[in-house]
Design a protein around this motif. Structure first.
Motif, PDB file in Angstrom:
ATOM      1  N   SER A   1       0.632  -1.001   0.169  1.00 49.14           N
ATOM      2  CA  SER A   1       0.236   0.085  -0.116  1.00 49.14           C
ATOM      3  C   SER A   1       0.636   1.489  -0.225  1.00 49.14           C
ATOM      4  O   SER A   1       2.351   1.384  -0.628  1.00 49.14           O
ATOM      5  N   GLU A   2       0.077   2.314  -0.599  1.00 50.30           N
ATOM      6  CA  GLU A   2       0.641   3.349  -0.173  1.00 50.30           C
ATOM      7  C   GLU A   2       1.796   3.489   1.215  1.00 50.30           C
ATOM      8  O   GLU A   2       2.660   4.415   1.310  1.00 50.30           O
ATOM      9  N   ARG A   3       0.571   4.074   1.914  1.00 47.65           N
ATOM     10  CA  ARG A   3       1.164   3.716   3.524  1.00 47.65           C
ATOM     11  C   ARG A   3       2.017   3.233   4.041  1.00 47.65           C
ATOM     12  O   ARG A   3       3.259   3.606   4.474  1.00 47.65           O
ATOM     13  N   GLU A   4       2.654   1.886   3.200  1.00 44.23           N
ATOM     14  CA  GLU A   4       3.710   0.633   3.468  1.00 44.23           C
ATOM     15  C   GLU A   4       4.704   1.157   2.969  1.00 44.23           C
ATOM     16  O   GLU A   4       5.822   1.706   3.681  1.00 44.23           O
ATOM     17  N   THR A   5       4.391   2.242   1.872  1.00 44.03           N
ATOM     18  CA  THR A   5       5.503   2.392   0.346  1.00 44.03           C
ATOM     19  C   THR A   5       6.226   3.260   1.323  1.00 44.03           C
ATOM     20  O   THR A   5       7.490   3.683   1.803  1.00 44.03           O
ATOM     21  N   VAL A   6       5.937   5.128   2.235  1.00 41.23           N
ATOM     22  CA  VAL A   6       5.991   5.388   2.391  1.00 41.23           C
ATOM     23  C   VAL A   6       6.625   5.345   3.741  1.00 41.23           C
ATOM     24  O   VAL A   6       8.105   6.217   4.092  1.00 41.23           O
ATOM     25  N   ALA A   7       6.038   4.952   4.766  1.00 39.81           N
ATOM     26  CA  ALA A   7       6.895   4.054   5.650  1.00 39.81           C
ATOM     27  C   ALA A   7       8.507   3.826   5.617  1.00 39.81           C
ATOM     28  O   ALA A   7       8.876   3.610   6.224  1.00 39.81           O
ATOM     29  N   ALA A   8       8.868   3.032   4.878  1.00 41.55           N
ATOM     30  CA  ALA A   8       9.792   2.269   4.012  1.00 41.55           C
ATOM     31  C   ALA A   8      10.942   3.681   4.168  1.00 41.55           C
ATOM     32  O   ALA A   8      11.717   3.516   4.599  1.00 41.55           O
ATOM     33  N   GLY A   9      10.438   4.170   3.275  1.00 39.06           N
ATOM     34  CA  GLY A   9      11.535   5.619   3.133  1.00 39.06           C
ATOM     35  C   GLY A   9      11.564   5.991   4.379  1.00 39.06           C
ATOM     36  O   GLY A   9      12.802   7.105   4.917  1.00 39.06           O
ATOM     37  N   SER A  10      10.106   6.080   4.730  1.00 43.37           N
ATOM     38  CA  SER A  10      10.673   6.808   6.506  1.00 43.37           C
ATOM     39  C   SER A  10      12.001   5.891   7.270  1.00 43.37           C
ATOM     40  O   SER A  10      12.829   7.197   8.238  1.00 43.37           O
ATOM     41  N   ILE A  11      11.740   5.192   7.021  1.00 43.21           N
ATOM     42  CA  ILE A  11      12.502   4.746   8.189  1.00 43.21           C
ATOM     43  C   ILE A  11      14.113   5.099   7.820  1.00 43.21           C
ATOM     44  O   ILE A  11      14.735   4.769   8.513  1.00 43.21           O
ATOM     45  N   VAL A  12      14.488   3.881   6.682  1.00 37.55           N
ATOM     46  CA  VAL A  12      16.073   4.931   5.933  1.00 37.55           C
ATOM     47  C   VAL A  12      15.742   6.051   6.138  1.00 37.55           C
ATOM     48  O   VAL A  12      17.417   6.717   6.486  1.00 37.55           O
ATOM     49  N   ALA A  13      15.363   7.115   6.234  1.00 37.88           N
ATOM     50  CA  ALA A  13      15.205   8.747   6.525  1.00 37.88           C
ATOM     51  C   ALA A  13      15.643   8.847   7.817  1.00 37.88           C
ATOM     52  O   ALA A  13      16.919   9.231   8.217  1.00 37.88           O
ATOM     53  N   ILE A  14      15.241   8.037   8.619  1.00 40.03           N
ATOM     54  CA  ILE A  14      15.260   8.221  10.903  1.00 40.03           C
ATOM     55  C   ILE A  14      17.167   7.572  11.156  1.00 40.03           C
ATOM     56  O   ILE A  14      17.428   8.317  11.595  1.00 40.03           O
TER      57      ILE A  14
ATOM     58  N   TRP B   1       3.707   2.219   9.241  1.00 40.54           N
ATOM     59  CA  TRP B   1       5.508   1.516   9.773  1.00 40.54           C
ATOM     60  C   TRP B   1       4.815  -1.294  10.331  1.00 40.54           C
ATOM     61  O   TRP B   1       5.165  -0.789  11.294  1.00 40.54           O
ATOM     62  N   SER B   2       4.138  -0.801   9.236  1.00 37.22           N
ATOM     63  CA  SER B   2       4.556  -2.602   9.243  1.00 37.22           C
ATOM     64  C   SER B   2       5.823  -3.514   9.362  1.00 37.22           C
ATOM     65  O   SER B   2       6.538  -2.899   9.239  1.00 37.22           O
ATOM     66  N   ALA B   3       5.366  -5.008   9.452  1.00 34.68           N
ATOM     67  CA  ALA B   3       6.603  -5.894   9.381  1.00 34.68           C
ATOM     68  C   ALA B   3       7.336  -5.564   7.614  1.00 34.68           C
ATOM     69  O   ALA B   3       8.248  -5.451   7.524  1.00 34.68           O
ATOM     70  N   ASP B   4       6.332  -5.210   5.948  1.00 40.07           N
ATOM     71  CA  ASP B   4       6.823  -5.379   5.324  1.00 40.07           C
ATOM     72  C   ASP B   4       7.535  -3.930   5.721  1.00 40.07           C
ATOM     73  O   ASP B   4       8.931  -4.638   4.591  1.00 40.07           O
ATOM     74  N   ALA B   5       7.219  -3.154   5.953  1.00 36.74           N
ATOM     75  CA  ALA B   5       7.380  -1.902   5.457  1.00 36.74           C
ATOM     76  C   ALA B   5       9.097  -1.848   6.018  1.00 36.74           C
ATOM     77  O   ALA B   5      10.118  -0.576   5.383  1.00 36.74           O
ATOM     78  N   ILE B   6       8.785  -2.165   7.299  1.00 40.41           N
ATOM     79  CA  ILE B   6      10.368  -1.927   8.118  1.00 40.41           C
ATOM     80  C   ILE B   6      11.400  -3.097   7.013  1.00 40.41           C
ATOM     81  O   ILE B   6      12.712  -3.030   6.934  1.00 40.41           O
ATOM     82  N   GLY B   7      10.829  -3.907   6.778  1.00 44.12           N
ATOM     83  CA  GLY B   7      12.182  -4.770   5.920  1.00 44.12           C
ATOM     84  C   GLY B   7      11.895  -4.630   4.952  1.00 44.12           C
ATOM     85  O   GLY B   7      13.740  -4.100   4.761  1.00 44.12           O
ATOM     86  N   MET B   8      11.754  -3.640   3.961  1.00 45.31           N
ATOM     87  CA  MET B   8      12.409  -3.261   2.886  1.00 45.31           C
ATOM     88  C   MET B   8      13.137  -1.616   3.058  1.00 45.31           C
ATOM     89  O   MET B   8      14.260  -1.044   2.248  1.00 45.31           O
ATOM     90  N   GLY B   9      12.850  -0.793   3.823  1.00 46.01           N
ATOM     91  CA  GLY B   9      13.360   0.088   4.396  1.00 46.01           C
ATOM     92  C   GLY B   9      14.652  -0.201   5.159  1.00 46.01           C
ATOM     93  O   GLY B   9      16.429  -0.041   4.508  1.00 46.01           O
ATOM     94  N   ILE B  10      15.149  -2.008   6.076  1.00 46.34           N
ATOM     95  CA  ILE B  10      16.378  -2.119   6.128  1.00 46.34           C
ATOM     96  C   ILE B  10      16.802  -2.580   4.239  1.00 46.34           C
ATOM     97  O   ILE B  10      18.778  -2.441   5.122  1.00 46.34           O
TER      98      ILE B  10
END
Length: 435
Positions: A91-104, A221-230
């Motif tokens: 989803s859109e919310r998970e995609t942008v969450a992944a980017g925010s994890i990298v940013a932090i 910030w789902s598990a998938d979003a965190i995994g994509m960010g890492i």
């Protein structure tokens, strides 16, 4: 004060460069479209990002980057996040969450100085290997994408092997004319072909006026979003920050090189701002810088122009651009990506002559001098670079290539240490034998 003095210097250089070679700057601004368009379009079609918001925000980032850094530093998709989002239809919310994890994480590494420390301990051959591997990866991916349509669309007159061959031939003929507006010509030809396709199709529509309506979107910030960010983190730190800073020093030595700390903060700021509105996760990158330089860009004026153009498109047309962008010939984009990959891979040629770690300060001379490199050291540096590149290409992962290159480098260091220790022992025993 240094920041504002640099901004003033960049402004003067941007204006002077744009006045002296406007076509080259505009052409260079379009050099990274081969990376931007396919990922951005696919993510928008899947509903993983907002196209209009991405155009507006990334355009603003382009303008800010051109003003602050004064070089044609790209704003491009986070590739690992984009690939995972496309494959999983997140989803859109998970995609942008992944980017925010990298940013932090990148922000923490930058403000604590850890990113600068990591840069100082990474040997130049490993950095060159990351750049070389990234260049070859672009060429391989472009070649694969070029081969796919031909089996099914050879008879399609607007996107086939003929256009690809013509674009490649023009690229070869103009390779010594560094300021020839190649990307601008290819873009205009591709735009005309896309308009013809959309205008003659009953299932697609040309862009029309639709004002941009920004909206707030809370990241998930789902598990998938965190995994994509890492998964994106090694690519961002190594290619978007460290390799991009090194490449800027190689390509544009007359301008102040952006530090890894500044680039890290820039990547963090872009994604911490855009993640609340559905904008695509973005970063800088060595490949995009090489592409824009290859097609004529030499200052921040090129990406300021690109940013303003993207913002106008996003505000005025928004999501109605999707059909036209989708119809842009993939064969022309593929050739542009190949050219960008070649430009990025070429930085490997300075590994043993001209690399930053080969210059030493001299007491006798006010300027640094280039030290001599032995044949053994040349071989070792070359091997470390190739080991890094091999890891990237074999596993399609910058992190694996980085680890392989570092292990190879330290293996040589340990071998040299053992050899010196053995030679020292043998020299200590020699006098005893003579007595």
């Amino acid at each position: 004060m240094t920041f504002f003095s640099n901004v003033k210097r960049f402004h003067r250089n941007n204006v002077a460069t744009l006045r002296s070679s406007p076509l080259a700057e505009v052409s260079g601004a379009l050099g990274d479209l081969g990376t931007l368009l396919p990922l951005m379009i696919t993510l928008a079609v899947n509903g993983s990002i907002s196209l209009s918001t991405t155009l507006v925000f990334s355009g603003f980032y382009n303008v800010a980057t051109g003003v602050i850094f004064g070089i044609p530093l790209p704003v491009q998709p986070m590739k690992a996040i984009a690939a995972a989002a496309i494959a999983s239809h997140v989803s859109e919310r998970e995609t942008v969450a992944a980017g925010s994890i990298v940013a932090i994480i990148v922000l923490l590494l930058s403000i604590t100085g850890l990113l600068h420390w990591v840069t100082r301990i990474i040997p130049i051959p490993v950095v060159k290997g990351i750049q070389f591997g990234a260049g070859l990866s672009l060429i391989i991916s472009a070649g694969s994408s070029l081969l796919q349509p031909f089996a099914h669309h050879w008879d399609f007159p607007l996107d086939n092997l003929v256009w690809s061959f013509a674009a490649f031939l023009l690229l070869i003929l103009t390779q010594k004319a560094s300021r020839f507006p190649y990307a601008l010509i290819i873009f205009l030809v591709g735009l005309v072909l896309a308009i013809i396709f959309v205008a003659t199709s009953s299932h697609h529509h040309l862009p029309h006026f639709r004002i941009w309506h920004p909206y707030f979107r809370l990241p998930w910030w789902s598990a998938d979003a965190i995994g994509m960010g890492i998964a994106q983190l090694p690519l961002t730190t190594l290619n978007s920050v460290i390799a991009a800073s090194a490449l800027a020093a190689d390509l544009l030595p007359d301008l102040p090189t952006p530090s890894v700390t500044a680039l890290g903060i820039s990547v963090a700021a872009m994604n911490l701002l855009g993640c609340w509105f559905g904008a695509m996760p973005v970063c800088h990158g060595a490949g995009g810088l090489a592409a824009q330089y290859r097609f004529g860009a030499r200052s921040g004026a090129s990406i300021i122009f690109l940013g303003l153009f993207k913002m106008v498109l996003g505000i005025v047309f928004g999501e109605t651009l999707l059909d036209l962008l989708t119809a842009f010939p993939k064969t022309l984009l593929g050739i542009m990506v190949i050219a960008a990959g070649l430009e990025l891979a070429k930085v490997g040629q300075s590994l043993n002559h001209g690399a930053s770690d080969l210059w030493e300060a001299s007491v006798e001379r006010p300027r640094k001098i280039h030290r001599d490199v032995s044949d053994q050291e040349r071989t070792e540096r070359w091997t470390v670079m190739l080991m890094t590149t091999a890891g990237i290409l074999a596993f399609k992962n910058d992190g694996v290539g980085f680890v392989a290159g570092m292990l190879c480098h330290y293996a040589y260091m340990v071998a040299d240490w053992i050899e010196k220790k053995q030679s020292r022992r043998s020299s200590e025993r020699t006098p005893l034998l003579h007595t």
